[in-house]
Design a protein around this motif. Structure first.
Motif, PDB file in Angstrom:
ATOM      1  N   GLU A  64       0.546  -1.292  -0.121  1.00  7.53           N
ATOM      2  CA  GLU A  64      -0.082   0.182   0.127  1.00  7.53           C
ATOM      3  C   GLU A  64       0.915   1.190  -0.232  1.00  7.53           C
ATOM      4  OE1 GLU A  64      -3.688   1.210   2.728  1.00  7.53           O
ATOM      5  OE2 GLU A  64      -3.308   0.021   2.631  1.00  7.53           O
ATOM      6  N   LYS A  65       0.594   2.088  -1.270  1.00  6.89           N
ATOM      7  CA  LYS A  65       1.897   3.192  -1.276  1.00  6.89           C
ATOM      8  C   LYS A  65       1.391   4.347  -0.001  1.00  6.89           C
ATOM      9  CE  LYS A  65       1.859   2.637  -6.192  1.00  6.89           C
ATOM     10  NZ  LYS A  65       1.211   1.366  -6.207  1.00  6.89           N
ATOM     11  N   MET A  66       2.555   4.635   0.519  1.00  3.20           N
ATOM     12  CA  MET A  66       2.478   5.811   1.642  1.00  3.20           C
ATOM     13  C   MET A  66       1.778   4.855   3.128  1.00  3.20           C
ATOM     14  SD  MET A  66       1.815   9.200  -0.241  1.00  3.20           S
ATOM     15  CE  MET A  66       0.482   8.801  -0.631  1.00  3.20           C
ATOM     16  N   SER A  95       9.148  -6.177 -21.048  1.00  2.00           N
ATOM     17  CA  SER A  95       8.443  -6.115 -20.530  1.00  2.00           C
ATOM     18  C   SER A  95       8.800  -6.239 -19.052  1.00  2.00           C
ATOM     19  CB  SER A  95       7.155  -6.864 -21.210  1.00  2.00           C
ATOM     20  OG  SER A  95       6.085  -7.888 -19.733  1.00  2.00           O
ATOM     21  N   LEU A  96       7.362  -5.946 -17.989  1.00  5.22           N
ATOM     22  CA  LEU A  96       8.391  -6.294 -17.102  1.00  5.22           C
ATOM     23  C   LEU A  96       8.380  -7.585 -16.933  1.00  5.22           C
ATOM     24  CD1 LEU A  96       6.804  -3.654 -14.302  1.00  5.22           C
ATOM     25  CD2 LEU A  96       8.579  -4.162 -14.631  1.00  5.22           C
ATOM     26  N   GLY A  97       7.144  -8.380 -17.800  1.00  7.38           N
ATOM     27  CA  GLY A  97       6.372  -9.540 -17.267  1.00  7.38           C
ATOM     28  C   GLY A  97       8.242 -10.589 -18.157  1.00  7.38           C
ATOM     29  N   CYS A 154      10.615 -10.041 -10.843  1.00  7.48           N
ATOM     30  CA  CYS A 154      11.225  -8.042 -10.434  1.00  7.48           C
ATOM     31  C   CYS A 154      10.141  -7.492 -10.437  1.00  7.48           C
ATOM     32  CB  CYS A 154      12.478  -7.413 -11.037  1.00  7.48           C
ATOM     33  SG  CYS A 154      12.301  -8.353 -12.251  1.00  7.48           S
ATOM     34  N   HIS A 155       8.816  -7.669 -10.701  1.00  4.92           N
ATOM     35  CA  HIS A 155       7.793  -6.372 -10.712  1.00  4.92           C
ATOM     36  C   HIS A 155       6.727  -7.172  -9.858  1.00  4.92           C
ATOM     37  CE1 HIS A 155       4.968 -10.207 -12.025  1.00  4.92           C
ATOM     38  NE2 HIS A 155       5.837  -9.891 -12.942  1.00  4.92           N
ATOM     39  N   GLY A 156       5.466  -6.152  -9.692  1.00  9.84           N
ATOM     40  CA  GLY A 156       4.540  -6.190  -8.382  1.00  9.84           C
ATOM     41  C   GLY A 156       3.073  -6.702  -8.702  1.00  9.84           C
ATOM     42  N   SER A 157       1.779  -6.569  -8.300  1.00  9.70           N
ATOM     43  CA  SER A 157       0.948  -7.405  -8.345  1.00  9.70           C
ATOM     44  C   SER A 157       0.569  -7.026  -9.566  1.00  9.70           C
ATOM     45  CB  SER A 157       0.412  -7.478  -7.287  1.00  9.70           C
ATOM     46  OG  SER A 157       0.165  -6.386  -6.709  1.00  9.70           O
ATOM     47  N   ALA A 158       1.081  -6.472  -9.873  1.00 13.77           N
ATOM     48  CA  ALA A 158       0.111  -5.776 -11.298  1.00 13.77           C
ATOM     49  C   ALA A 158      -1.406  -5.550 -11.206  1.00 13.77           C
ATOM     50  CB  ALA A 158       0.503  -6.430 -12.832  1.00 13.77           C
ATOM     51  N   PRO A 159      -2.404  -4.613 -10.675  1.00 14.42           N
ATOM     52  CA  PRO A 159      -3.457  -4.734  -9.612  1.00 14.42           C
ATOM     53  C   PRO A 159      -3.972  -4.373 -11.123  1.00 14.42           C
ATOM     54  CG  PRO A 159      -1.870  -2.886  -8.692  1.00 14.42           C
ATOM     55  CD  PRO A 159      -1.497  -4.218  -9.339  1.00 14.42           C
ATOM     56  N   ASP A 160      -3.667  -3.588 -12.025  1.00 16.94           N
ATOM     57  CA  ASP A 160      -4.188  -3.116 -13.500  1.00 16.94           C
ATOM     58  C   ASP A 160      -4.956  -4.648 -14.387  1.00 16.94           C
ATOM     59  OD1 ASP A 160      -1.959  -3.374 -13.600  1.00 16.94           O
ATOM     60  OD2 ASP A 160      -1.651  -2.048 -15.954  1.00 16.94           O
ATOM     61  N   ILE A 161      -4.157  -5.298 -14.418  1.00 18.20           N
ATOM     62  CA  ILE A 161      -4.989  -6.240 -14.881  1.00 18.20           C
ATOM     63  C   ILE A 161      -4.987  -7.876 -14.615  1.00 18.20           C
ATOM     64  CG2 ILE A 161      -3.407  -5.304 -16.563  1.00 18.20           C
ATOM     65  CD1 ILE A 161      -0.955  -8.041 -16.350  1.00 18.20           C
ATOM     66  N   ALA A 189      -2.140 -11.623 -17.714  1.00 17.88           N
ATOM     67  CA  ALA A 189      -0.031 -11.225 -17.478  1.00 17.88           C
ATOM     68  C   ALA A 189       0.660 -12.576 -17.782  1.00 17.88           C
ATOM     69  CB  ALA A 189      -0.461 -12.193 -15.753  1.00 17.88           C
ATOM     70  N   ASN A 190       1.407 -11.860 -17.614  1.00 19.89           N
ATOM     71  CA  ASN A 190       2.533 -12.549 -19.064  1.00 19.89           C
ATOM     72  C   ASN A 190       3.332 -13.224 -17.158  1.00 19.89           C
ATOM     73  OD1 ASN A 190       5.276 -13.609 -19.736  1.00 19.89           O
ATOM     74  ND2 ASN A 190       5.625 -11.935 -20.994  1.00 19.89           N
ATOM     75  N   PRO A 191       3.610 -14.838 -17.939  1.00 18.63           N
ATOM     76  CA  PRO A 191       4.585 -15.395 -16.315  1.00 18.63           C
ATOM     77  C   PRO A 191       5.465 -15.748 -17.214  1.00 18.63           C
ATOM     78  CG  PRO A 191       2.660 -17.131 -18.427  1.00 18.63           C
ATOM     79  CD  PRO A 191       2.659 -15.830 -18.575  1.00 18.63           C
TER      80      PRO A 191
HETATM   81  P1  ATP Z   1       2.779  -2.544  -6.750  1.00 21.61           P
HETATM   82  O1  ATP Z   1       1.361  -2.545  -6.393  1.00 21.61           O
HETATM   83  O2  ATP Z   1       1.938  -4.285  -6.307  1.00 21.61           O
HETATM   84  O3  ATP Z   1       3.958  -2.659  -7.162  1.00 21.61           O
HETATM   85  P2  ATP Z   1       2.298  -1.623  -9.844  1.00 21.61           P
HETATM   86  O4  ATP Z   1       1.404  -1.577 -10.391  1.00 21.61           O
HETATM   87  O5  ATP Z   1       2.718  -0.608  -8.989  1.00 21.61           O
HETATM   88  O6  ATP Z   1       2.360  -3.209  -8.866  1.00 21.61           O
HETATM   89  P3  ATP Z   1       4.077  -3.154 -11.403  1.00 21.61           P
HETATM   90  O7  ATP Z   1       2.986  -4.843 -10.897  1.00 21.61           O
HETATM   91  O8  ATP Z   1       5.472  -3.706 -10.811  1.00 21.61           O
HETATM   92  O9  ATP Z   1       3.637  -1.932 -10.496  1.00 21.61           O
HETATM   93  O10 ATP Z   1       3.141  -3.445 -12.279  1.00 21.61           O
HETATM   94  C1  ATP Z   1       3.543  -2.058 -13.332  1.00 21.61           C
HETATM   95  C2  ATP Z   1       3.422  -2.455 -14.976  1.00 21.61           C
HETATM   96  O11 ATP Z   1       3.933  -3.321 -15.452  1.00 21.61           O
HETATM   97  C3  ATP Z   1       1.644  -2.475 -14.842  1.00 21.61           C
HETATM   98  O12 ATP Z   1       1.242  -1.496 -16.125  1.00 21.61           O
HETATM   99  C4  ATP Z   1       1.528  -3.640 -15.457  1.00 21.61           C
HETATM  100  O13 ATP Z   1       0.071  -4.487 -15.572  1.00 21.61           O
HETATM  101  C5  ATP Z   1       2.675  -4.156 -15.495  1.00 21.61           C
HETATM  102  N1  ATP Z   1       3.038  -5.617 -15.528  1.00 21.61           N
HETATM  103  C6  ATP Z   1       3.574  -5.625 -14.612  1.00 21.61           C
HETATM  104  N2  ATP Z   1       4.078  -7.374 -14.353  1.00 21.61           N
HETATM  105  C7  ATP Z   1       3.838  -8.346 -15.756  1.00 21.61           C
HETATM  106  C8  ATP Z   1       3.671  -9.452 -15.678  1.00 21.61           C
HETATM  107  N3  ATP Z   1       3.500 -10.232 -15.107  1.00 21.61           N
HETATM  108  N4  ATP Z   1       2.780  -9.352 -17.031  1.00 21.61           N
HETATM  109  C9  ATP Z   1       2.328  -8.028 -18.195  1.00 21.61           C
HETATM  110  N5  ATP Z   1       2.104  -7.064 -17.331  1.00 21.61           N
HETATM  111  C10 ATP Z   1       2.707  -6.442 -16.260  1.00 21.61           C
END
Ligand code: ATP
Length: 347
Positions: A71-73, A252-254, A271-278, A284-286
């Protein structure tokens, strides 16, 4: 062999499921052990990172972990240990790494023909230090809300441990050069100590070329001329940022794989986060976590199988017929995973 599974949240469960399927196709008899963390752990044990889960990870020694959102901040968790002592961490991810004494986070970025454009020949490994640095959760407000400060901790022992690990990694992986990335001109004491330690450790490895570079220049040259790099060793935050940059450069981060390595345990995570937007859409790219599992296979002494999985992943990506949306395709996570397993079975 038993492997710990931390599902994470957001796209975590989707990419963990895909990675398990690929590992199952290796026929190595893996047994999955679910490790509760975050909300599930709160319901079971009343805390997000419980000692029970940490003990399980210590016992298993190897785990695969999905990303967990922060959670940010507000991202601070108070972890209370069995002996009653407690510690504040910036996130669950950070708490797990620190409690298990993980300190090295290798993050390879290898370009893929047909996917990575002018970065298809890129082949860089960022070695991120993950036990020190600015992600200390030691922050203060000064004079109410007029200003605030954060503590960046660099110790001689921590710097020596990661720099030595980077050179040993270079030797074991037939790499030619280690670059130390820092900002010792602006942050002279902490980054200065890291750089001084790097230079001292480098003398013990005359067979490996060494250089140092400011972190801003590192970012510039990664974009401009990535071939000048091989292994980059750096502090926590710089490693965090540069590894996302590298993943972006190759497509891609994926695609960004990684691991958290320590004496007690090795946890493999993207290395990426939870990508809540997708999350929850099956798109998602695994690759990031599947390539982290490739690192796991090498870690447990199965380089043969690691090579096979890596080649299958790279072949599917290069062919470009079944790729996910982040890379310009239309395949779902499941379709892409199926294509890798088909390729693996043919090899
Ligand atoms: P968090 O709050 O967990 O850090 P975030 O959205 O701030 O999440 P990332 O999860 O790293 O940060 O995602 C950054 C961008 O990269 C987003 O648009 C996300 O959809 C995309 N992305 C990250 N991982 C993947 C993936 N495995 N496949 C496709 N897109 C991804």
């Amino acid at each position: 062999m038993k492997i710990g599974i931390l599902e994470g949240n957001g796209i975590g469960p989707e990419i963990v499921a895909a990675t398990k399927k690929v590992l199952e196709a290796c026929d190595l008899g893996f047994e999955w052990v679910h490790v509760p963390i975050a909300q599930e752990a709160v319901e079971l044990y009343g805390t997000e990172v419980p000692e029970q889960s940490l003990d399980l990870l210590r016992e298993l020694k190897v785990a695969i972990k999905g990303p967990m959102s922060v959670e940010k901040m507000k991202g601070r968790i108070l972890l209370t240990r069995k002996d009653g002592t407690s510690h504040i961490y910036p996130s669950n991810n950070n708490a797990i790494r620190q409690e298990l004494n993980c300190f090295a986070c290798p993050r390879p970025a290898r370009g893929i023909p047909g996917i990575s454009g002018r970065y298809e020949n890129m082949d860089v490994v960022i070695i991120r230090e993950i036990s020190e640095g600015i992600y200390s959760a030691i922050e203060h407000r000064i004079q109410g809300d007029l200003a605030s400060e954060a503590v960046k901790l660099i110790t001689r022992a921590g710097a020596e441990r990661i720099c030595r690990w980077a050179f040993e990694y270079a030797i074991q992986n037939h790499r030619r050069k280690v670059t130390c990335s820092h900002k010792a001109n602006a942050i002279s004491l902490t980054d200065g100590l890291f750089l001084e330690t790097f230079r001292r450790v480098a003398k013990d490895y005359p067979e490996i070329e060494s250089e140092d570079l400011m972190v801003d220049a590192t970012a510039y040259y990664l974009v401009k001329d990535p071939k000048r790099f091989d292994v980059i060793v750096t502090m926590n935050q710089y490693g965090d940022i540069l590894s996302d940059l590298c993943a972006g450069l190759i497509g891609s981060l994926g695609l960004g794989a990684g691991a958290n390595i320590g004496q007690e345990c090795a946890i493999f995570e993207a290395c990426h986060g939870s990508a809540p937007d997708i999350a929850g859409r099956g798109i998602a790219n695994p690759t990031s976590l599947i390539l982290s599992a490739v690192m796991l296979l090498r870690h447990i002494g199965r380089p043969d199988m690691a090579d096979k999985v890596e080649q299958a992943v790279r072949a599917v990506l290069t062919e470009g017929r079944t790729i996910t949306r982040d890379l310009g395709g239309t395949a779902t996570t499941e379709e892409f995973t199926g294509a890798i397993i088909d390729k693996l079975r043919l090899s």
